[in-house]
Scaffold this active site. Sequence first.
Site, PDB file in Angstrom:
ATOM      1  N   SER A 178       0.775  -1.119  -0.002  1.00  0.00           N
ATOM      2  CA  SER A 178       0.084   0.006  -0.118  1.00  0.00           C
ATOM      3  C   SER A 178       0.845   1.151  -0.092  1.00  0.00           C
ATOM      4  CB  SER A 178      -1.030  -0.012   1.149  1.00  0.00           C
ATOM      5  OG  SER A 178      -0.401  -0.337   2.727  1.00  0.00           O
ATOM      6  N   HIS A 206      -5.150  -3.074  -3.016  1.00  0.00           N
ATOM      7  CA  HIS A 206      -4.790  -2.196  -4.142  1.00  0.00           C
ATOM      8  C   HIS A 206      -4.295  -2.873  -5.542  1.00  0.00           C
ATOM      9  CE1 HIS A 206      -4.012   1.184  -1.163  1.00  0.00           C
ATOM     10  NE2 HIS A 206      -3.871  -0.058  -0.282  1.00  0.00           N
ATOM     11  N   LYS A 238     -11.637   1.167  -2.428  1.00  0.00           N
ATOM     12  CA  LYS A 238     -10.426   1.586  -3.153  1.00  0.00           C
ATOM     13  C   LYS A 238     -10.530   1.652  -4.529  1.00  0.00           C
ATOM     14  CE  LYS A 238      -7.567   1.276   0.762  1.00  0.00           C
ATOM     15  NZ  LYS A 238      -7.094   0.321   1.764  1.00  0.00           N
TER      16      LYS A 238
HETATM   17  C1  PLP Z   1      -6.931   0.135   3.032  1.00  0.00           C
HETATM   18  C2  PLP Z   1      -6.340  -1.054   3.321  1.00  0.00           C
HETATM   19  C3  PLP Z   1      -7.145  -1.824   4.390  1.00  0.00           C
HETATM   20  C4  PLP Z   1      -8.263  -1.474   5.049  1.00  0.00           C
HETATM   21  O1  PLP Z   1      -9.477  -1.483   4.406  1.00  0.00           O
HETATM   22  P1  PLP Z   1     -10.671  -0.518   5.064  1.00  0.00           P
HETATM   23  O2  PLP Z   1     -11.593  -0.876   3.912  1.00  0.00           O
HETATM   24  O3  PLP Z   1     -10.119   0.962   4.424  1.00  0.00           O
HETATM   25  O4  PLP Z   1     -10.671  -0.776   6.206  1.00  0.00           O
HETATM   26  C5  PLP Z   1      -6.485  -3.178   4.437  1.00  0.00           C
HETATM   27  N1  PLP Z   1      -5.436  -3.672   3.857  1.00  0.00           N
HETATM   28  C6  PLP Z   1      -4.849  -2.802   2.911  1.00  0.00           C
HETATM   29  C7  PLP Z   1      -3.356  -3.259   2.129  1.00  0.00           C
HETATM   30  C8  PLP Z   1      -5.010  -1.599   2.736  1.00  0.00           C
HETATM   31  O5  PLP Z   1      -4.609  -0.641   1.813  1.00  0.00           O
END
Ligand code: PLP
Length: 388
Positions: A178, A206, A238
Amino acid sequence: MMPFSHLTENLNTLAKQNLYRSRRIIDSPQGIHLQLDGKSVINFCSNDYLGLANHPAVVQAFKDAADVYGVGSGSAHLICGHSTAHHALEEELAAFTGRERALLFSTGYMANVGVINALVGRGDAVFEDRLNHASLLDGGLSSGARFKRYAHADTAHLDKLLAAATGNKLVVTDGVFSMDGDYAPLPELAQIAAQHDAWLMVDDAHGLGVVGKHGGGLLAHYGLSQAEVPVLMGTLGKGFGTFGAFVAGSEVLIETLIQTARTYIYTTALPAAVAAATRASLHIVMTENWRRDKLSTLVARFRCGATHRGLQLMPSVSPIQPIVIGDSQRAVNFSKTMLDAGFWVSAIRPPTVAHGTARLRVTLSALHEESQVDGLLDALMQAGAASS
Ligand SMILES: *Cc1c(COP(=O)(O)O)cnc(C)c1O
């Protein structure tokens, strides 16, 4: 000492170390242009990689479903909060990822904590990449299993740790990292996990929507089956542009989560309208390849332009293109200078990233124009990012 007097001290320390965080208030939908303090800025920091957070079809699906289901889901999935919209989305996500079943969670953070705690405990062992997302680390630490971190993407190190372990073994990794944007070596990880009878769990927050034919993510990119990667976790906030998360895998995995994952059982279901909106966004993810093609073009343009200008890049082919600055204060200053120039690029500091690796985390969206990428690069030069 007064009770809790250390709180003020701690805040002062954060400020002194340039690690104090604050929120900026925006006045617009997500998109390339954000309205900030009465000014329009170009957004290079969101995770809405495909530009779906404010897509008309996604918004319309949300509104239509709100007319049917209202807003609140009323309870947890296991009580009376599990709607036709949730169920249909789970079936579509299972088909999309090529897994037997999928299960919705209210957030990715909760999915990761819930899954790891449901799968391992005392007497078991969990192995995590050093750069894994905080939610994966928290899940591993709270599980009671022996917790081992291996050096970033270092499969030889992992191999050694696995050889020394007993009990059930779970290997956990980000798919696309990330904060760095690089890919985990998933085929090698799957092979090593199999050799040691360990399960591999991939958090593809991602990668899904962004990588792979039809957006199937890093597992689709590498062609890894459910047998090779038994636990796939994805987020919906995302690439999908909505909210929530899911876990996909075998019938036994999903039933285990329904029966025992505390972050699944003891929380209110996502609003059904969010599930309906996500179905619309999933359709766009699968059918509109131009969004991924456009991202590739923009990533190439950014990397080529940055190299020409002498900017230091990281080995990332994803829309996450960090520029490491090092010092936290300098990273914050760069971010401020960029904002004054009309570009919103966030400074990421410890503990989100390792000490001495504070960075500007540039993220690209399918909705950016090439000229905006060029503008960003010029502004980075003017801000002095090349001399760092
Ligand atoms: C954003 C993210 C999460 C958390 O997800 P949310 O739905 O925002 O709680 C978990 N793992 C990774 C790698 C992330 O980038």
